[in-house]
Design a protein around this motif. Sequence first.
Motif, mmCIF file in Angstrom:
data_model
loop_
_atom_site.group_PDB
_atom_site.id
_atom_site.type_symbol
_atom_site.label_atom_id
_atom_site.label_comp_id
_atom_site.label_asym_id
_atom_site.label_seq_id
_atom_site.Cartn_x
_atom_site.Cartn_y
_atom_site.Cartn_z
ATOM 1 N N PHE A 72 0.846 -1.144 0.028
ATOM 2 C CA PHE A 72 -0.024 -0.051 0.239
ATOM 3 C C PHE A 72 0.953 1.321 -0.149
ATOM 4 C CE2 PHE A 72 -2.792 2.937 2.231
ATOM 5 C CZ PHE A 72 -3.735 3.097 1.376
ATOM 6 N N ARG A 73 1.837 1.277 0.692
ATOM 7 C CA ARG A 73 2.677 2.178 0.988
ATOM 8 C C ARG A 73 3.889 2.562 -0.199
ATOM 9 N NH1 ARG A 73 5.053 5.308 5.278
ATOM 10 N NH2 ARG A 73 6.845 6.046 4.884
ATOM 11 N N ASP A 74 4.285 1.663 -0.632
ATOM 12 C CA ASP A 74 5.298 1.551 -1.808
ATOM 13 C C ASP A 74 5.351 0.408 -2.849
ATOM 14 O OD1 ASP A 74 7.394 2.201 -3.081
ATOM 15 O OD2 ASP A 74 9.164 1.696 -1.088
ATOM 16 N N PRO A 75 4.423 0.303 -3.579
ATOM 17 C CA PRO A 75 3.544 0.068 -4.671
ATOM 18 C C PRO A 75 5.144 -1.109 -5.425
ATOM 19 C CG PRO A 75 2.413 1.253 -5.299
ATOM 20 C CD PRO A 75 3.494 1.499 -4.071
ATOM 21 N N GLY A 76 6.039 0.619 -6.062
ATOM 22 C CA GLY A 76 7.448 -0.428 -6.404
ATOM 23 C C GLY A 76 8.146 -1.306 -6.331
ATOM 24 N N ARG A 77 7.684 -1.537 -4.945
ATOM 25 C CA ARG A 77 8.546 -2.881 -4.546
ATOM 26 C C ARG A 77 8.009 -3.703 -4.568
ATOM 27 N NH1 ARG A 77 12.094 -1.110 1.316
ATOM 28 N NH2 ARG A 77 12.018 0.873 0.399
ATOM 29 N N TYR A 78 6.260 -4.122 -5.175
ATOM 30 C CA TYR A 78 5.791 -5.008 -4.841
ATOM 31 C C TYR A 78 5.622 -5.509 -6.233
ATOM 32 C CZ TYR A 78 7.162 -4.893 -0.034
ATOM 33 O OH TYR A 78 7.272 -5.313 1.502
ATOM 34 N N PRO A 79 6.440 -5.476 -7.770
ATOM 35 C CA PRO A 79 5.812 -5.626 -9.027
ATOM 36 C C PRO A 79 4.645 -6.754 -8.650
ATOM 37 C CG PRO A 79 7.350 -5.548 -9.046
ATOM 38 C CD PRO A 79 7.571 -5.387 -7.737
ATOM 39 N N GLN A 80 4.749 -8.004 -8.633
ATOM 40 C CA GLN A 80 3.468 -9.150 -8.523
ATOM 41 C C GLN A 80 2.397 -8.834 -7.742
ATOM 42 O OE1 GLN A 80 6.676 -8.794 -6.065
ATOM 43 N NE2 GLN A 80 5.859 -10.306 -4.704
ATOM 44 N N HIS A 81 2.445 -7.552 -6.776
ATOM 45 C CA HIS A 81 0.845 -6.988 -6.606
ATOM 46 C C HIS A 81 0.355 -5.648 -6.710
ATOM 47 C CE1 HIS A 81 1.300 -10.930 -3.504
ATOM 48 N NE2 HIS A 81 2.070 -9.725 -3.033
ATOM 49 N N LEU A 82 1.031 -6.041 -7.877
ATOM 50 C CA LEU A 82 0.089 -4.729 -9.048
ATOM 51 C C LEU A 82 -1.406 -4.888 -9.576
ATOM 52 C CD1 LEU A 82 3.273 -2.557 -10.653
ATOM 53 C CD2 LEU A 82 2.332 -1.814 -8.941
ATOM 54 N N PRO A 83 -1.781 -6.162 -10.285
ATOM 55 C CA PRO A 83 -3.349 -6.056 -10.484
ATOM 56 C C PRO A 83 -3.901 -6.032 -9.222
ATOM 57 C CG PRO A 83 -1.299 -7.702 -10.977
ATOM 58 C CD PRO A 83 -0.378 -7.135 -10.158
ATOM 59 N N TRP A 84 -3.206 -6.363 -8.107
ATOM 60 C CA TRP A 84 -4.385 -6.423 -6.527
ATOM 61 C C TRP A 84 -4.614 -4.569 -6.403
ATOM 62 C CZ3 TRP A 84 -1.961 -5.044 -1.497
ATOM 63 C CH2 TRP A 84 -3.243 -5.191 -0.449
ATOM 64 N N LEU A 85 -3.724 -4.313 -6.484
ATOM 65 C CA LEU A 85 -3.825 -2.671 -6.248
ATOM 66 C C LEU A 85 -4.604 -2.389 -6.955
ATOM 67 C CD1 LEU A 85 0.043 -1.452 -5.191
ATOM 68 C CD2 LEU A 85 -2.168 -1.421 -3.990
ATOM 69 N N ARG A 86 -5.147 -2.237 -8.219
ATOM 70 C CA ARG A 86 -5.845 -2.043 -9.706
ATOM 71 C C ARG A 86 -6.925 -2.752 -9.480
ATOM 72 N NH1 ARG A 86 -1.231 -3.047 -13.224
ATOM 73 N NH2 ARG A 86 -1.903 -5.459 -12.942
ATOM 74 N N MET A 87 -7.393 -3.669 -8.563
ATOM 75 C CA MET A 87 -8.627 -3.941 -8.392
ATOM 76 C C MET A 87 -9.157 -4.104 -6.887
ATOM 77 S SD MET A 87 -8.534 -8.324 -9.158
ATOM 78 C CE MET A 87 -7.085 -8.721 -8.183
ATOM 79 N N THR A 88 -8.177 -2.888 -6.618
ATOM 80 C CA THR A 88 -8.852 -2.717 -4.994
ATOM 81 C C THR A 88 -8.725 -1.079 -5.451
ATOM 82 O OG1 THR A 88 -7.012 -2.787 -3.861
ATOM 83 C CG2 THR A 88 -8.341 -4.409 -3.583
ATOM 84 N N GLU A 89 -8.630 -0.510 -6.584
ATOM 85 C CA GLU A 89 -8.377 1.073 -6.569
ATOM 86 C C GLU A 89 -9.333 1.664 -5.694
ATOM 87 O OE1 GLU A 89 -6.464 4.218 -8.998
ATOM 88 O OE2 GLU A 89 -6.950 2.573 -10.065
ATOM 89 N N SER A 90 -10.687 1.330 -6.540
ATOM 90 C CA SER A 90 -11.755 2.251 -5.755
ATOM 91 C C SER A 90 -12.154 1.814 -4.192
ATOM 92 C CB SER A 90 -13.123 2.012 -6.327
ATOM 93 O OG SER A 90 -12.628 0.636 -6.827
ATOM 94 N N ALA A 91 -12.041 0.820 -3.828
ATOM 95 C CA ALA A 91 -12.584 0.447 -2.582
ATOM 96 C C ALA A 91 -10.781 1.362 -1.813
ATOM 97 C CB ALA A 91 -11.748 -0.376 -2.600
ATOM 98 N N ARG A 92 -9.694 1.043 -2.266
ATOM 99 C CA ARG A 92 -9.092 2.151 -1.083
ATOM 100 C C ARG A 92 -9.746 3.473 -1.179
ATOM 101 N NH1 ARG A 92 -4.317 1.842 -3.599
ATOM 102 N NH2 ARG A 92 -4.754 0.657 -5.521
ATOM 103 N N ALA A 93 -10.329 3.980 -2.171
ATOM 104 C CA ALA A 93 -10.169 5.842 -1.916
ATOM 105 C C ALA A 93 -11.065 6.136 -0.986
ATOM 106 C CB ALA A 93 -10.737 5.419 -3.285
ATOM 107 N N GLY A 94 -12.034 5.099 -0.131
ATOM 108 C CA GLY A 94 -12.663 5.535 1.007
ATOM 109 C C GLY A 94 -11.787 4.997 2.172
ATOM 110 N N LEU A 95 -10.639 4.809 2.738
ATOM 111 C CA LEU A 95 -10.008 4.315 3.415
ATOM 112 C C LEU A 95 -9.156 5.472 4.267
ATOM 113 C CD1 LEU A 95 -8.388 1.251 2.291
ATOM 114 C CD2 LEU A 95 -10.505 1.107 3.456
ATOM 115 N N ASP A 96 -8.573 5.090 5.229
ATOM 116 C CA ASP A 96 -8.146 6.012 6.523
ATOM 117 C C ASP A 96 -6.696 5.869 5.951
ATOM 118 O OD1 ASP A 96 -6.906 7.919 8.083
ATOM 119 O OD2 ASP A 96 -8.148 7.473 10.385
ATOM 120 N N THR A 97 -6.231 6.450 5.058
ATOM 121 C CA THR A 97 -5.098 6.247 4.475
ATOM 122 C C THR A 97 -3.574 6.877 5.352
ATOM 123 O OG1 THR A 97 -5.580 8.052 2.915
ATOM 124 C CG2 THR A 97 -5.791 5.784 1.970
ATOM 125 N N GLU A 98 -4.322 8.348 5.727
ATOM 126 C CA GLU A 98 -3.918 9.010 6.611
ATOM 127 C C GLU A 98 -2.763 7.952 7.713
ATOM 128 O OE1 GLU A 98 -3.115 13.535 9.185
ATOM 129 O OE2 GLU A 98 -5.049 12.163 9.053
#
Length: 319
Positions: A31-57
């Motif tokens: 979540f913090r540093d996606p570039g170090r985990y390229p194999q999980h970029l599909p997961w980040l894309r699939m959850t992008e809209s959901a993550r928009a409503g999280l307490d990212t701070e």
Amino acid sequence: MIEYELEGLDLGAVRFAISPLNELGLGLRVFRDPGRYPQHLPWLRMTESARAGLDTEVLTALTNERLWTPDFLHPLPTSPLTRFDDELALVAALPGRVVRGKLLEVHDPLPPVLAGRSDRVLARVVRAVREFWETCFAPWWPRMRTVLEGDVAHRGRVIAQRGLAAMFDDLSVRVRLVGNVVQVSTTGRGGYRRTTTGAGLTLVPSIFSRGGSTPITAEQPPQVMYAARGVGTLWLPDDRVAGPQALVDVLGAARAQLLVVLESPASSTELGVRLGVTTSAVNQHLRALRAAGLLTSARHGRAVLYLRSDLGDRLVRGG
């Protein structure tokens, strides 16, 4: 270097367990540093809209520049069947001074979002973590858990067939067994050594680990978190999992696809989800492949896990 001194080479001193909260804690690094985990970029894309409503701070503040996370996000699991709600309840019940101390091990000084009253900080952390789980983990947890359970089943077979030392040799490049001491290489200068007497050593497979990692401090129960097998195919779309044409010509597309996927253990339910077919159809193909000696199977808890046999490996390589 972190070192755990085993009680001789007693198998009872080493156990495997799965921790949903541990997966979430390690997932914060992605979540913090996606570039170090390229194999999980599909997961980040699939959850992008959901993550928009999280307490990212808060979620971002739970890691530092070295991607350390507080130990309370990595509890010692007691079973391969550990539940997320049970683990999070233990975190919510922690004394404020303990929470603050664990946060200070990651950040000193604390970032403003974590520097308020300990009870209020803990309540906000628990809320943010629960929302992160419900939106970004729970929908995919059956798939993740199948990979983790398959890894545990594989490690158990290695111990039974070739012994404890062989299992550690294949665990991680950062982990090795020297005599009766498990050594875990760390990126920092610090380290510690402790015995596993009375506590044992828990090995925790992870979807989000890149190597071997341990708790930050020696006061935590001995455990090693390591990268599970089969993660490379976890997020592949169905059309990326296809057999060589020669294999397809002999077995048919569906069975060739299953044989390729089963480089790592999986259940028929998981295979059906990944390949987009019914479980009953998958079971028919699995029975045929197993009868031909191309697959092996073993019961793990309530599920039956399938894995390519040596003959199946040779057929895929030849195909």
